[in-house]
Motif scaffolding. Sequence first.
Motif, PDB file in Angstrom:
ATOM      1  N   ALA A 136      -6.307  -9.434  -7.573  1.00 14.41           N
ATOM      2  CA  ALA A 136      -6.684  -8.119  -7.049  1.00 14.41           C
ATOM      3  C   ALA A 136      -6.151  -7.905  -5.635  1.00 14.41           C
ATOM      4  N   GLY A 137      -5.911  -8.987  -4.926  1.00 17.61           N
ATOM      5  CA  GLY A 137      -5.426  -8.857  -3.557  1.00 17.61           C
ATOM      6  C   GLY A 137      -3.935  -8.541  -3.501  1.00 17.61           C
ATOM      7  N   PHE A 138      -3.286  -8.622  -4.626  1.00 12.24           N
ATOM      8  CA  PHE A 138      -1.834  -8.416  -4.624  1.00 12.24           C
ATOM      9  C   PHE A 138      -1.501  -6.923  -4.750  1.00 12.24           C
ATOM     10  N   ASP A 139      -0.700  -6.424  -3.814  1.00  7.74           N
ATOM     11  CA  ASP A 139      -0.339  -5.010  -3.821  1.00  7.74           C
ATOM     12  C   ASP A 139       0.723  -4.769  -4.898  1.00  7.74           C
ATOM     13  N   LEU A 140       0.427  -3.847  -5.811  1.00  7.97           N
ATOM     14  CA  LEU A 140       1.373  -3.571  -6.904  1.00  7.97           C
ATOM     15  C   LEU A 140       2.735  -3.150  -6.377  1.00  7.97           C
ATOM     16  N   LYS A 141       2.728  -2.524  -5.201  1.00 12.66           N
ATOM     17  CA  LYS A 141       4.005  -2.077  -4.630  1.00 12.66           C
ATOM     18  C   LYS A 141       4.966  -3.248  -4.455  1.00 12.66           C
TER      19      LYS A 141
END
Length: 401
Positions: free
Chosen positions: A393-398
């Motif tokens: 969840a901490g990973f930015d999809l961008k």
Amino acid sequence: MSHIVVIGAGQAGAALVAKLRSSGFAGDITLIGEESAPPYQRPPLSKGYLLGEMTRERLFLRPESYYAENGIALRLGQTVTAIDTRQRTVILGDDVIAYDQLALTTGSTPRRLPAAIGGDLPGVHVVRTLADVDAMAPGVTAGRRVLIVGGGYIGLEAAAVAARLGLHVTLIEAAPRILGRVACAETAAWFRALHAGHGVTIREATALARLEGDLRVARAVLASGETLEIDLAIVGIGVDPETALAAQAGLTLDNGIAVDAGCATSDPVIFAAGDCASFPWRGRRIRLESVQNAIDQAKAAAAAMLGAPVAYDPTPWFWSDQYDVKLQIAGLNAGYDRVIERPGARAGAHSVWYFKGAALLAVDAMNDARAYMTAKRWLEAGVSPDPARIADAGFDLKGLT
Ligand SMILES: Cc1cc2nc3c(=O)[nH]c(=O)nc-3n(C[C@H](O)[C@H](O)[C@H](O)COP(=O)(O)OP(=O)(O)OC[C@H]3O[C@@H](n4cnc5c(N)ncnc54)[C@H](O)[C@@H]3O)c2cc1C
């Protein structure tokens, strides 16, 4: 001069005739529709229009004047009863119309409860046409008790509107859970909780035995024998492709009117698109019930009718609005073996990612436009993200695009 006749003046029929004209087709076009309203969008019928937030005129896909201005003969309120494929004519009432090419955009028909169990009682409604909703709307008022039969998207949307209008809402679903045919258990749980938070009673694994009432529906008897007092019922138990004409014409049927990748039926001068048509897609035959499919497949049919076929190979997308939640779905989840849930960056945003092995199949994004857009791009490009990254969840999809 060549004449193209299109049967079914809905989302696909309207897109098809517009595409023919915008592509430069100069022949005659006739668009025939059973309903009296000019082609309109159905999605608001179970959303803003039922809620009273959208006017009738805003439903129309184009102003009625568009058709005459573009040389499209629009024949509304007329039902085609037969096609003569040898003579190349269609029959409606006393009229016989000759065609050079024909398109079937006849949509789908809502399943109804049998009359034998009270399905035809006044106060029992389906949500398919403008006329259905106009007939239902006066009864959808605060304080009334509505039974929604069926926990698919239409039933859930109707439940959301009814709850917002102040009705007492009970939704029954015969299957073990809501959204059983279209979404995973995680997405279903998310929507179950959403509805519970708005006071809707959802009862799963609950079958209806019959509806009863003297002059109009007054109670529902469940398979368990339990009785619910109700003022109206809204039935959302799915649709069947409208294939009666195609069957009469002897066209090949296979879960709808079977077309090839170029939207041609088994008769080379007859094409089909939208809810009524099944088509080959990545090794199997599918049929979609969505605005995306109606428009894009209709455009593909128009191209084929103009002699420039393109292979129709969509990345399906769909949406549903319930309360203040916009659900956006990219892809098709059939065959998934793993689901990853991912909270969105904004409060209340959430997405559910379907994988088969390492391959991304689809995403359900609730108030999470970024997840939807990102997933749609990946699906279109045939790219699958690392599931471990999605699960973080901490990973930015961008960072993955
Ligand atoms: C309440 C509701 C909500 C929806 N919400 C969404 C949504 O949120 N997102 C989404 O993507 N999709 C949604 N859909 C689905 C979407 O509206 C359909 O997939 C789309 O309308 C299909 O277009 P179509 O042209 O194939 O069929 P239709 O729009 O149904 O048009 C078919 C037309 O053909 C006519 N017809 C049939 N037989 C004959 C005949 N023999 N002679 C003359 N006319 C005939 C019918 O009367 C009908 O008007 C919703 C549908 C409904 C009913």
